[in-house]
Write an enzyme that holds these catalytic residues in place. Structure first.
Site, mmCIF file in Angstrom:
data_model
loop_
_atom_site.group_PDB
_atom_site.id
_atom_site.type_symbol
_atom_site.label_atom_id
_atom_site.label_comp_id
_atom_site.label_asym_id
_atom_site.label_seq_id
_atom_site.Cartn_x
_atom_site.Cartn_y
_atom_site.Cartn_z
ATOM 1 N N GLU A 1 39.853 87.379 28.123
ATOM 2 C CA GLU A 1 40.101 87.992 29.425
ATOM 3 C C GLU A 1 38.944 88.924 29.794
ATOM 4 O OE1 GLU A 1 43.998 90.320 30.598
ATOM 5 O OE2 GLU A 1 42.668 91.580 29.388
ATOM 6 N N ASP B 1 50.372 91.945 33.479
ATOM 7 C CA ASP B 1 49.783 90.679 33.915
ATOM 8 C C ASP B 1 49.961 90.499 35.419
ATOM 9 O OD1 ASP B 1 48.962 89.943 31.359
ATOM 10 O OD2 ASP B 1 49.828 87.933 31.496
#
Length: 442
Positions: free
Chosen positions: A101, A314
């Site tokens: 990420e 998220d």
């Protein structure tokens, strides 16, 4: 005929003698956003800030997060060099690991800001330590989603959000800087990864001790579901398949349907349409909040990671994803309504006070200390500001943009996730996060 024309437009194909109707179809396929016009809104300038001030704010955030004090500011660190050149990694300072990420976000930031040295060094670290090259490994051709800062793997699993940003950043790098050699042949690396994401064969092996894989087996396949066509949360085929709304990136899929491997361009064009409809199904009709995890029909997915009705860390990214899609393509007017809805909700919570985690119907759940120390988190402030790219209530949208402008650069122990979202949000809101197309098309 219509579907054929749309596919040809998505593939970037034009032909002589096309009828006026055909050209109209192709224009529709290209949308009415920045891809077609080349123009990007600068929300900060619309709010009255000078270009000099805007540039200084972005430069300061990049300088602090990439090259600031190593104990309190920076999340990017030099790590020596190898035969491919310098190495750098992006770390989650609070959790002492390196994630695909963050690495892929770091690459995207670098290519957007024309920082080739940082881009190449971060990509070199990813290929050197995170890439799984063993054909017998279940995650072969993917990247280990979490590593220690010395490069050893915390997990052999892969996470499609990282791969998605890798592929897009590499294609932008190819278009902006041209092809290099070896791992720096950016387009070839992107195409290899995109092909694996769609077609990777299923590979199974004994699971690592302590993993949650079924029957002690680690079994991995493609990173996408084919029917309906959408990104998966993880490519583990030994468990129930589901998705993560914040992984859906239709703005990127449109570009892959033009620049990606030819055999998969129609798939990515359909995936973009699917994600746009999915955003509507997955978000609460009153608050606009999306769950961290969802089933393919948009209903919340309950698993070991999350309660079923939570808008968590998220999910912060979901509004940014649909708003950038609207900015670049303007194909789904529902995205305007979604931005209005979520900004109205957070305005009701206090634009300078709202918390980081909620039930989908809007009940605050408080913060999670090991993930963020901020009750009013800079990362969420950033993504809510990006939602202004699609919002129709300009006055309210301006208030969210000003809230981001007035937010300090994240620092301290929990600066990683907030910092990445903060900087990318500055770039989106200033029109400095752009589509870098092939030079012959510019």
């Amino acid at each position: 005929m219509r579907n054929r024309l749309l596919w040809l437009a998505a593939a970037g194909v034009l032909w002589a003698g096309c009828s006026s109707i055909g050209m109209a179809e192709i224009a529709a396929a290209n949308g009415h956003g920045a891809y077609a016009s080349g123009k990007y809104r600068n929300l900060f300038a619309e709010a009255g800030h000078s270009q000099k001030e805007i540039r200084a704010k972005i430069d300061a955030a990049f300088r602090q997060l990439f090259h600031g004090d190593p104990q309190t500011q920076a999340i990017v660190f030099a790590a020596g060099s190898n035969e491919n050149g310098p190495l750098m990694y992006v770390t989650d300072w609070a959790n002492h690991d390196v994630r695909t990420e963050g690495i892929s976000y770091g690459m995207m930031i670098a290519v957007q800001l024309d920082k080739k040295a940082e881009f190449d060094a971060i990509w070199n670290w990813a290929k050197t330590y995170m890439y799984i090259s063993d054909p017998k490994a279940p995650s072969y051709e993917y990247f280990a989603w979490s590593c220690k800062t010395d490069g050893s793997h915390n997990s052999e699993g892969a996470a499609p959000d990282g791969e998605s940003y890798f592929a897009m950043a590499l294609l932008f790098a190819s278009n902006r800087w041209g092809a290099g050699k070896g791992i720096y042949d950016y387009k070839a690396e992107a195409h290899k990864l995109l092909t694996a994401m769609v077609h990777r064969q299923v590979i199974s092996a004994q699971a690592q001790p302590g993993s949650h894989n079924v029957n002690g087996q680690h079994t991995v396949g493609p990173m996408v579901n084919h029917d309906p066509p959408m990104i998966l949360f993880v490519p583990e085929v030994s468990r129930q398949m589901f998705t993560d709304p914040s992984y859906h990136l239709p703005a990127f899929y449109e570009l892959w349907s033009r620049w990606g491997p030819k055999e998969d361009r129609e798939f990515w064009a359909k995936a973009a349409e699917t994600s746009r409809a999915f955003f509507v199904r997955a978000t609460n009709p009153q608050t606009g909040l999306a769950p961290d995890y969802a089933n393919f029909d948009g209903t919340p997915h309950k698993n070991m990671f999350s309660q079923s009705d939570k808008f968590g860390y998220d999910a912060w990214r979901t509004a940014s994803n649909w708003s950038v899609d609207w900015s670049w393509w303007r194909k789904a007017p529902a995205e305007e309504k979604l931005s209005d809805r979520i900004q109205k909700f957070f305005e009701s919570q206090g634009i300078d006070e709202y918390g980081p985690v909620y039930t989908l119907d809007g009940k605050p759940l408080g913060s999670t200390p090991h993930l963020t120390h901020e009750d009013h988190a800079p990362g969420l402030v950033g993504t809510n500001a990006v939602a202004s790219l699609a919002a129709t209530d300009r006055k309210r949208g301006k208030a969210f943009v000003e809230a981001l402008w007035n937010t300090p650069i994240p620092s301290g122990q929990y600066r990683y996730y907030d910092g990445m979202l903060y900087l990318m949000s500055l770039m989106h809101c200033s029109g400095e996060f752009r589509i870098w197309g092939p030079k012959e098309s510019r």
